[in-house]
Design a protein around this motif. Structure first.
Motif, PDB file in Angstrom:
ATOM      1  N   SER A  18       0.862  -1.178   0.000  1.00  0.00           N
ATOM      2  CA  SER A  18       0.000   0.000   0.000  1.00  0.00           C
ATOM      3  C   SER A  18       0.896   1.224   0.000  1.00  0.00           C
ATOM      4  O   SER A  18       2.090   1.140   0.285  1.00  0.00           O
ATOM      5  N   ARG A  19       0.323   2.378  -0.290  1.00  0.00           N
ATOM      6  CA  ARG A  19       1.115   3.595  -0.418  1.00  0.00           C
ATOM      7  C   ARG A  19       1.438   4.240   0.921  1.00  0.00           C
ATOM      8  O   ARG A  19       2.211   5.196   0.974  1.00  0.00           O
ATOM      9  N   ASP A  20       0.868   3.725   1.998  1.00  0.00           N
ATOM     10  CA  ASP A  20       1.138   4.322   3.300  1.00  0.00           C
ATOM     11  C   ASP A  20       2.417   3.747   3.906  1.00  0.00           C
ATOM     12  O   ASP A  20       3.044   2.849   3.333  1.00  0.00           O
ATOM     13  N   VAL A  21       2.811   4.281   5.054  1.00  0.00           N
ATOM     14  CA  VAL A  21       4.053   3.860   5.696  1.00  0.00           C
ATOM     15  C   VAL A  21       4.032   2.370   6.025  1.00  0.00           C
ATOM     16  O   VAL A  21       5.030   1.660   5.827  1.00  0.00           O
ATOM     17  N   ASP A  22       2.896   1.876   6.501  1.00  0.00           N
ATOM     18  CA  ASP A  22       2.810   0.454   6.847  1.00  0.00           C
ATOM     19  C   ASP A  22       3.086  -0.423   5.635  1.00  0.00           C
ATOM     20  O   ASP A  22       3.746  -1.466   5.742  1.00  0.00           O
ATOM     21  N   GLY A  23       2.571  -0.020   4.481  1.00  0.00           N
ATOM     22  CA  GLY A  23       2.807  -0.782   3.261  1.00  0.00           C
ATOM     23  C   GLY A  23       4.276  -0.827   2.881  1.00  0.00           C
ATOM     24  O   GLY A  23       4.782  -1.854   2.421  1.00  0.00           O
ATOM     25  N   TYR A  24       4.976   0.292   3.102  1.00  0.00           N
ATOM     26  CA  TYR A  24       6.414   0.348   2.804  1.00  0.00           C
ATOM     27  C   TYR A  24       7.207  -0.520   3.776  1.00  0.00           C
ATOM     28  O   TYR A  24       8.132  -1.228   3.382  1.00  0.00           O
ATOM     29  N   VAL A  25       6.846  -0.467   5.052  1.00  0.00           N
ATOM     30  CA  VAL A  25       7.536  -1.304   6.043  1.00  0.00           C
ATOM     31  C   VAL A  25       7.368  -2.774   5.688  1.00  0.00           C
ATOM     32  O   VAL A  25       8.334  -3.553   5.654  1.00  0.00           O
ATOM     33  N   THR A  26       6.138  -3.159   5.403  1.00  0.00           N
ATOM     34  CA  THR A  26       5.834  -4.567   5.126  1.00  0.00           C
ATOM     35  C   THR A  26       6.564  -5.069   3.894  1.00  0.00           C
ATOM     36  O   THR A  26       7.268  -6.095   3.934  1.00  0.00           O
ATOM     37  N   SER A  27       6.411  -4.365   2.772  1.00  0.00           N
ATOM     38  CA  SER A  27       6.932  -4.875   1.502  1.00  0.00           C
ATOM     39  C   SER A  27       8.431  -4.682   1.345  1.00  0.00           C
ATOM     40  O   SER A  27       9.119  -5.578   0.840  1.00  0.00           O
ATOM     41  N   TYR A  28       8.949  -3.531   1.758  1.00  0.00           N
ATOM     42  CA  TYR A  28      10.357  -3.241   1.507  1.00  0.00           C
ATOM     43  C   TYR A  28      11.277  -3.694   2.641  1.00  0.00           C
ATOM     44  O   TYR A  28      12.225  -4.453   2.402  1.00  0.00           O
ATOM     45  N   VAL A  29      11.020  -3.258   3.858  1.00  0.00           N
ATOM     46  CA  VAL A  29      11.926  -3.595   4.957  1.00  0.00           C
ATOM     47  C   VAL A  29      11.739  -5.055   5.384  1.00  0.00           C
ATOM     48  O   VAL A  29      12.689  -5.845   5.372  1.00  0.00           O
ATOM     49  N   GLU A  30      10.506  -5.417   5.739  1.00  0.00           N
ATOM     50  CA  GLU A  30      10.265  -6.797   6.137  1.00  0.00           C
ATOM     51  C   GLU A  30      10.448  -7.755   4.960  1.00  0.00           C
ATOM     52  O   GLU A  30      10.943  -8.873   5.127  1.00  0.00           O
ATOM     53  N   GLY A  31      10.074  -7.312   3.772  1.00  0.00           N
ATOM     54  CA  GLY A  31      10.260  -8.147   2.588  1.00  0.00           C
ATOM     55  C   GLY A  31      11.725  -8.394   2.280  1.00  0.00           C
ATOM     56  O   GLY A  31      12.128  -9.518   1.944  1.00  0.00           O
TER      57      GLY A  31
END
Length: 286
Positions: A78-91
């Motif tokens: 998703s375009r929000d911060v949570d989406g970035y954390v999930t997909s990029y950092v945790e991914g």
């Protein structure tokens, strides 16, 4: 011998990369969270398609970590911060954990030019400061740092900071002009674009580069540095419609910079097929 490649996050960009890899006769496996993408990949002839979220570890035992090439081109959930954390950092963490048990020749992570916060139409390159970047841009930087320098299981890794991707099936500006929708922000803000197919070319240029290249960060845009208003006005002319208005509501900290691609052009002899929005959109309109 055929090369093997695993594409993590095999959506818009990744599917185009899979198509090119199949055409080269490579063994292709793919991870995608999208059922429609998974179906299309199987129809293309991708032998192993796994439906899962990259941040999970459920797929680790299914895909082999012994690969010539691994490309992580996942998009944000998703375009929000949570989406970035999930997909990029945790991914990215998930991908690195998966690869601990294997061996990979080259690893590519597709990041974004949004890590550059500069304003005033400054020219930026890979050595430019990222201090003051937005929260989402900072999360992309955090994901980059997880793969560069690479862990022992990866011989070399590359980070590609891509401009705004457009191409077949993804042309938001064109659709907004067609539908006479107004634009947020300033007409004079520079936009750094890259056609999907040129993004694929850049990934392949990294994977197939000489072994003396131990891995680098590369900016990937068409290098045209056009203001948004110029693109919209040109599109309106091609479509014979009125040019939509811009809100002119950017604040003073809105990024407005020209992204240099000199490094990848000089070191990898890469150059874009679509060297400006004109070539790219002409191709789409035809």
């Amino acid at each position: 011998m055929s090369s093997s490649i695993t594409i993590l996050g095999c959506g818009y960009l990744g599917s185009a990369l899979a198509s090119r890899a199949l055409a080269e006769g490579w063994s292709v496996s793919a991870l995608t969270r999208n059922a429609d993408s998974a179906s299309k990949l199987r129809e293309m002839g991708v032998a192993q398609v796994v439906e899962a979220n990259i941040e999970d570890d459920s797929w680790h035992q299914t895909l082999s970590p012994e690969q010539d090439f691994v490309v992580n081109c996942v998009g944000a959930a998703s375009r929000d911060v949570d989406g970035y954390v999930t997909s990029y950092v945790e991914g990215q963490n998930s991908a690195m954990n998966w690869l601990k048990a294997g061996r990979v020749g080259s690893y590519v992570f597709t990041s974004s030019c949004s890590v550059y916060p500069q304003t005033g139409r400054k020219l930026v390159d890979e050595s430019s400061s990222c201090a003051g970047v937005s929260e989402r841009g900072g999360l992309l930087l955090a994901a980059e740092q997880l793969c560069f320098p690479p862990p022992p299981s990866i011989q070399r890794s590359f980070i590609l900071r891509l401009g705004g991707i457009y191409g077949p099936g993804r042309h938001l500006m064109l659709e907004k002009v067609k539908n006479a929708q107004p634009f947020d922000g300033n007409a004079g803000r520079i936009i750094n674009l890259i056609h999907r197919d040129d993004g694929v070319k850049a990934i392949l240029a990294c994977l197939l580069s000489a072994e003396t290249n131990l891995g680098r960060i590369y900016n990937v845009t068409d290098g045209n540095h056009s203001p948004r208003g110029q693109i919209v006005q040109w599109l309106a002319g091609k479509l014979s419609v009125d040019s939509p208005a811009f809100a002119e509501d950017d604040d003073e900290n809105t990024p407005n910079r020209k992204v240099s691609t000199n490094r990848i052009m000089e070191e990898l002899e890469w150059s874009p097929q679509f060297s400006s929005f004109i070539e790219g959109y002409e191709n789409l309109l035809s």
